[in-house]
Design a protein around this motif. Structure first.
Motif, PDB file in Angstrom:
ATOM      1  N   UNK A  99     -13.968  54.991 -63.996  1.00 53.46           N
ATOM      2  CA  UNK A  99     -14.173  55.887 -62.869  1.00 53.46           C
ATOM      3  C   UNK A  99     -13.372  55.406 -61.656  1.00 53.46           C
ATOM      4  N   UNK A 100     -13.066  56.335 -60.798  1.00 50.33           N
ATOM      5  CA  UNK A 100     -12.220  55.982 -59.650  1.00 50.33           C
ATOM      6  C   UNK A 100     -12.871  54.912 -58.773  1.00 50.33           C
ATOM      7  N   UNK A 101     -14.181  54.965 -58.598  1.00 51.35           N
ATOM      8  CA  UNK A 101     -14.857  53.969 -57.763  1.00 51.35           C
ATOM      9  C   UNK A 101     -14.706  52.575 -58.351  1.00 51.35           C
ATOM     10  N   UNK A 102     -14.849  52.464 -59.683  1.00 50.74           N
ATOM     11  CA  UNK A 102     -14.698  51.161 -60.318  1.00 50.74           C
ATOM     12  C   UNK A 102     -13.261  50.670 -60.242  1.00 50.74           C
ATOM     13  N   UNK A 103     -12.294  51.597 -60.375  1.00 52.87           N
ATOM     14  CA  UNK A 103     -10.882  51.214 -60.275  1.00 52.87           C
ATOM     15  C   UNK A 103     -10.590  50.678 -58.875  1.00 52.87           C
ATOM     16  N   UNK A 104     -11.091  51.375 -57.877  1.00 57.84           N
ATOM     17  CA  UNK A 104     -10.842  50.933 -56.502  1.00 57.84           C
ATOM     18  C   UNK A 104     -11.461  49.552 -56.243  1.00 57.84           C
ATOM     19  N   UNK A 105     -12.691  49.342 -56.718  1.00 52.10           N
ATOM     20  CA  UNK A 105     -13.338  48.042 -56.530  1.00 52.10           C
ATOM     21  C   UNK A 105     -12.565  46.947 -57.242  1.00 52.10           C
ATOM     22  N   UNK A 106     -12.119  47.231 -58.452  1.00 56.34           N
ATOM     23  CA  UNK A 106     -11.397  46.223 -59.226  1.00 56.34           C
ATOM     24  C   UNK A 106     -10.063  45.884 -58.574  1.00 56.34           C
ATOM     25  N   UNK A 107      -9.300  46.909 -58.166  1.00 57.75           N
ATOM     26  CA  UNK A 107      -8.013  46.655 -57.518  1.00 57.75           C
ATOM     27  C   UNK A 107      -8.178  45.923 -56.183  1.00 57.75           C
ATOM     28  N   UNK A 108      -9.251  46.231 -55.498  1.00 57.92           N
ATOM     29  CA  UNK A 108      -9.496  45.539 -54.229  1.00 57.92           C
ATOM     30  C   UNK A 108      -9.735  44.055 -54.452  1.00 57.92           C
ATOM     31  N   UNK A 109     -10.467  43.707 -55.535  1.00 53.07           N
ATOM     32  CA  UNK A 109     -10.729  42.296 -55.818  1.00 53.07           C
ATOM     33  C   UNK A 109      -9.474  41.558 -56.269  1.00 53.07           C
ATOM     34  N   UNK A 110      -8.490  42.302 -56.867  1.00 53.24           N
ATOM     35  CA  UNK A 110      -7.281  41.653 -57.373  1.00 53.24           C
ATOM     36  C   UNK A 110      -6.151  41.609 -56.356  1.00 53.24           C
ATOM     37  N   UNK A 111      -6.123  42.564 -55.420  1.00 54.89           N
ATOM     38  CA  UNK A 111      -4.981  42.660 -54.509  1.00 54.89           C
ATOM     39  C   UNK A 111      -5.345  42.472 -53.044  1.00 54.89           C
ATOM     40  N   UNK A 112      -6.632  42.487 -52.711  1.00 59.47           N
ATOM     41  CA  UNK A 112      -7.016  42.410 -51.296  1.00 59.47           C
ATOM     42  C   UNK A 112      -7.928  41.222 -50.988  1.00 59.47           C
ATOM     43  N   UNK A 113      -8.294  40.461 -51.972  1.00 61.99           N
ATOM     44  CA  UNK A 113      -9.193  39.330 -51.754  1.00 61.99           C
ATOM     45  C   UNK A 113      -8.400  38.082 -51.362  1.00 61.99           C
ATOM     46  N   UNK A 114      -9.076  36.941 -51.361  1.00 64.71           N
ATOM     47  CA  UNK A 114      -8.399  35.687 -50.996  1.00 64.71           C
ATOM     48  C   UNK A 114      -7.363  35.297 -52.033  1.00 64.71           C
ATOM     49  N   UNK A 115      -7.699  35.416 -53.319  1.00 63.55           N
ATOM     50  CA  UNK A 115      -6.765  35.135 -54.409  1.00 63.55           C
ATOM     51  C   UNK A 115      -6.198  36.467 -54.889  1.00 63.55           C
ATOM     52  N   UNK A 116      -4.867  36.626 -54.855  1.00 60.64           N
ATOM     53  CA  UNK A 116      -4.240  37.916 -55.125  1.00 60.64           C
ATOM     54  C   UNK A 116      -3.177  37.797 -56.218  1.00 60.64           C
ATOM     55  N   UNK A 117      -3.594  37.943 -57.475  1.00 59.35           N
ATOM     56  CA  UNK A 117      -2.555  37.991 -58.531  1.00 59.35           C
ATOM     57  C   UNK A 117      -1.727  39.266 -58.497  1.00 59.35           C
ATOM     58  N   UNK A 118      -2.203  40.337 -57.823  1.00 63.57           N
ATOM     59  CA  UNK A 118      -1.455  41.577 -57.643  1.00 63.57           C
ATOM     60  C   UNK A 118      -1.145  41.764 -56.163  1.00 63.57           C
TER      61      UNK A 118
END
Length: 907
Positions: free
Chosen positions: A768-787
């Motif tokens: 779902x779009x909400x889960x995609x947004x949460x997941x991308x936020x954790x990968x690209x906007x958090x302290x550790x950013x592999x993306x």
């Protein structure tokens, strides 16, 4: 009676009688042994008409007297024969005419013929013949003494009076105390003690009235202290004079005064001074006020207390026996006047801690004065009661003011609180602090409960810790204050307010926050404990009284004197403190729901810091709430153990298969959960990678081959995995959630500069779009950013594109990326609150039905009261909610209304 002239009467009867007996023995011996020495009575008495008088030497100081015989003068007396010695005159000559025979007069000797004739006549007449009554008179032969005791008393008194005159002028020469003492002794032995004492008392009374009182009356117009000094000087002088007088009259004091009703000389000394000097209307008020003025000057700090003068004054009051009757009432009266005015001024001018300190200092100084100057126990008792009455009883309302006490509690000023409680408890008024104490706790606790959610439990624990310390040390474990503390905590922690925090429900926020704080402790271990709550720190306590050390929970539980506390002990201490708060919570259903959800996350994702801590918390909850409360929680632990055993069986089966090569297939680990025991999780669709899908299908075949009739629902949202990733600075092992892994796998084979749009990720992952947004936020906007997100920002939009961050680096090889599953979303929080509220309604309806089945008929008010009691342990129910549930049961035909506001059960 007649006495022989020329013989002086001896002063002692005992001596005279002894001499008479010696004479008679001497006379009998002379008559028997030598007839020539015998003489007739007539010649004997005749010879005593003018003998040379035997001188009697008597000493007034000796009891025995000595009789000196006169020397023989003239010619020796002629020896008398027997006939001459016993010859008497005729009867007529012996009689004095009135029929009385006088044996003392000389009588002629009776011839032998007459004696024979008389004997013959007596024989013929018979022994009982009546010859007529004759009167026999025996006259005393002793003469009266010439000693005059009255003259001797006057002589001695004249000497004593002269000595008294010298003594009263403070002289010590001009007389012999030994001679005066012997003279007084002789007078007392001769019966003059009473006269001597009367004269002495009169002389002393005259001296005190004239020589002591008159000079004091001249200074009576001066100030009281001056008069007191003069009186003390005269009193000391009078006592010194009486010391010499008692030495002279010591025999009088011991031989006469002690056994009589008259006062002894020791009693006479203060008696005369009290009656003549102290009781004088002009002197008495000045003397008493002088002693009181000395103390008053010291209290006003205008002049230091003349300790020697005050001590002598108190001793004089004791010696004069006027302390209780005169000094003590006046002393207490002046003290009361001063203390009443002083306390009224101080309570207005000073703050409560300052007033308490001044009052305690004043009481201590007064008690020290009583000890130092040996004031009576009655004075100490009455003075202490007086001070406590003005400082405590009449001022307790000011001392227990809510505002003033609140200031002390805000600062956690233990010394001031200790002093305040100690002052109030002098009259058992320490419990009067309860209203202000309870009010402050309620206001402070309510502000915390309805304040920030993040620090709620920390503030509550800190508050509880501070108040427990104050109660133990400052309030001396007062039972009334202790009950107030616990009751107030229970009251404000169960306050509810419908709002956004509880999603419009009546749930208590405290139960939720306690569950989250426990989750924080069990996930993070000792590192997650705030510094202010650690056993080693006392940051929450600003001041400690001198000599008081902060007791920690570890000291109370383990009685361990070691300052070092290990991590396990720290966690156990914190869990005990959290459990203290948990006991106050009525809505334990809210705690249970959130604790169960957080426990599931910890168990499924292996995020517990300590398995022992998990078991320990479960044991505490079981002890506190019962086995029914922890039944599902225990089942969750059992499921994890069974799943571990199931995976071992599965892996053993894989190893036995032909063609299975370790390392080429996915290392799958599965937890089989009981749907009834675990929280319900939503099914979120996701496109699982093909290799993972094959491993999942293989395990499902294995499980169904062993357990027929069971269905497995895969919850991919709770899964997590480990994957290798290559970056420019080296390879890393990333620990990510299943959704994060699905997204990262999309970047395999993508060029370095190739951008992957948001729409592609949404389509290929199937999330779902909400889960995609949460997941991308954790990968690209958090302290550790592999993306890397394009454009940069904290929010993910559908127009964003993403690239692989080849410059990603980390000092560790194994890197944990922020996992979305560990954070609760607002939707999950809302659903939990609504589910708890709905469950509470069902529990309320069940409780109502149980009550009706047992009572059959019941009134409305009683039904509401019984329902609240039955459901209190699970959560707080408002009266309106209970009414709504009653209406629902009536609609469902479980009960019906009757007349008089009664309800009846429908079977």
């Amino acid at each position: 009676m007649q006495s022989s002239p020329g013989i002086e009467q001896p002063p002692s009867r005992a001596t005279s009688a002894s001499q008479d007996r010696k004479r008679k023995r001497s006379s009998r011996q002379a008559t028997t042994e030598d007839p020539s020495r015998q003489q007739t009575l007539q010649s004997l008495f005749a010879g005593q008409q003018k003998p040379q008088a035997a001188s009697v030497r008597a000493s007034p100081s000796k009891k025995r007297q000595r009789l000196e015989c006169p020397a023989a003068t003239g010619t020796p007396q002629k020896a008398l024969n027997s006939s001459e010695m016993y010859s008497f005159s005729s009867r007529s000559s012996m009689s004095n005419g009135d029929g009385v025979i006088d044996l003392t007069n000389g009588s002629p000797p009776t011839p032998p013929q007459a004696r024979r004739l008389n004997g013959a006549m007596k024989g013929r007449l018979g022994a009982n013949s009546h010859t007529g009554a004759k009167k026999l008179v025996v006259k005393n032969l002793r003469t009266t003494t010439a000693w005059d005791s009255k003259a001797y008393l006057e002589k001695i008194w004249e000497q004593v009076d002269e000595a008294l005159a010298v003594i009263f002028k403070d002289g010590i020469d001009g007389f012999s105390k030994e001679d005066l003492y012997r003279g007084v002794e002789n007078v007392c032995r001769q019966g003059g003690a009473s006269t001597l004492f009367s004269r002495l008392e009169g002389r002393c009374r005259q001296h005190v009235g004239r020589d002591l009182r008159e000079p004091l009356l001249e200074v009576a117009g001066s100030d009281s202290v001056t008069v007191l000094k003069a009186v003390l000087a005269e009193w000391a002088r009078w006592k010194q004079q009486m010391v010499t007088i008692r030495a002279i009259f010591f025999f009088l004091d011991r031989s006469y005064l002690l056994s009589s009703s008259k006062p002894t000389l020791s009693e006479l000394t203060p008696q005369l001074f009290r009656e003549i000097v102290f009781s004088n209307p002009s002197l008495k008020p000045k003397i008493i006020d002088g002693a009181c003025d000395l103390v008053a000057a010291e209290r006003l700090r205008t002049q230091a207390l003349d300790q020697d003068l005050f001590k002598k004054a108190v001793e004089m009051f004791h010696e004069l026996q006027v302390y209780t009757a005169s000094f003590e009432p006046r002393f207490l009266g002046t003290t009361q006047e001063y203390v009443a005015t002083w306390s009224d001024e101080m309570i207005v001018e000073k703050s409560v801690p300052e007033f308490v300190a001044l009052a305690e200092g004043f009481i201590a100084s007064e008690m020290d004065r009583c000890e130092e100057f040996a004031l009576d126990a009655s004075t100490r008792r009455d003075l202490l009661a007086l001070l406590e009455d003005h400082f405590v009883v009449r001022k307790y309302q000011d001392l227990t003011d809510h505002v003033e006490l609140g200031k002390l509690l805000d600062r956690s000023s233990l010394p001031d609180l200790t002093a305040l409680y100690g002052l109030l408890n002098r009259r058992r008024l320490g419990d009067k602090l309860r209203p202000a104490f309870v009010k402050w706790i309620d206001e402070t606790g309510t502000a915390i409960v309805f304040g920030k959610e993040e620090d709620m439990v920390i503030h509550l624990l800190s508050l509880k810790r501070r108040l427990d310390l104050i109660w133990r040390t400052s309030f001396q474990r007062d039972e009334v204050l202790g009950h107030g503390l616990r009751e107030t905590f229970e009251a404000f922690m169960n306050k509810t307010k419908k709002g956004d925090a509880t999603w419009g429900t009546d749930n208590t926020k405290v139960g939720e926050m306690i569950a989250k704080y426990v989750d924080q402790l069990l996930r993070g271990g000792a590192k997650a404990i705030p510094e202010v709550l650690t056993a080693r720190r006392t940051s929450s306590i600003t001041e400690l009284p001198k000599g008081v050390q902060l007791p920690t929970a570890a000291d109370e539980e383990n009685n361990n004197e070691d300052d070092d506390v290990d991590e396990d002990a720290e966690i156990n201490i914190q869990l005990d403190q959290v459990l203290d708060l948990f006991r106050f919570v009525h809505g334990k259903a809210v705690f249970e729901a959130f604790y169960k959800k957080d426990l599931a996350r910890r168990l499924l994702m292996a995020r517990s810091a300590s398995a022992d801590a998990e078991r320990s918390m479960l044991t505490r909850l079981k002890t506190e709430c019962g086995a029914g409360f922890t039944q599902n929680l225990e089942q969750m632990f059992k499921d994890v153990e069974l799943a571990r055993e199931e995976m071992q069986s599965y892996k053993q089966r894989l190893e036995d298969r032909i063609g299975y090569e370790k390392g080429k297939n996915v290392d799958l680990s599965v937890n089989i959960l009981s749907a009834a025991a675990w929280p319900s999780y939503p099914d979120i669709p996701v496109v699982v990678p093909s290799n993972v899908k094959r491993a999942i299908d293989d395990f499902e075949l294995h499980y169904k081959s062993k357990h027929t009739g069971r269905k497995l629902d895969w919850k991919h949202a709770l899964a997590h995995c480990q994957m290798r990733a290559s970056f420019k600075k080296g390879s890393k092992e990333l620990v990510v959630s299943s959704f994060q892994a699905v997204v990262l796998l999309l970047f395999n084979g993508v060029a370095e500069d190739e951008h992957v749009p948001h729409s592609r990720i949404l389509a290929e992952t199937g999330l779902p779009e909400a889960e995609v947004n949460r997941t991308l936020q954790s990968l690209a906007c958090a302290k550790l950013r592999p993306l890397t997100k394009h454009p940069k920002g904290r929010e993910v939009n559908s127009t964003d594109t993403f690239t692989l961050n080849l410059d990603f680096s980390h000092p560790k090889y194994r890197v944990k990326i922020n996992q979305v599953q560990l954070k609760e979303t607002k939707e999950e929080n809302r659903e939990t609150h609504h589910r708890v509220a709905e469950d509470r309604n069902f529990e309320c309806q069940a409780a109502i039905v149980r009550i009706l089945k047992g009572r059959k008929k019941i009134a409305h008010a009683e039904l509401v009261s019984e329902t609240i009691k039955a459901t209190m342990s699970r959560g707080v129910l408002a009266v309106g909610d209970i009414k709504r549930n009653i209406d629902r049961l009536i609609e469902k035909d479980y009960m019906e209304r009757e007349e008089g506001g009664m309800y009846a059960y429908i079977a």
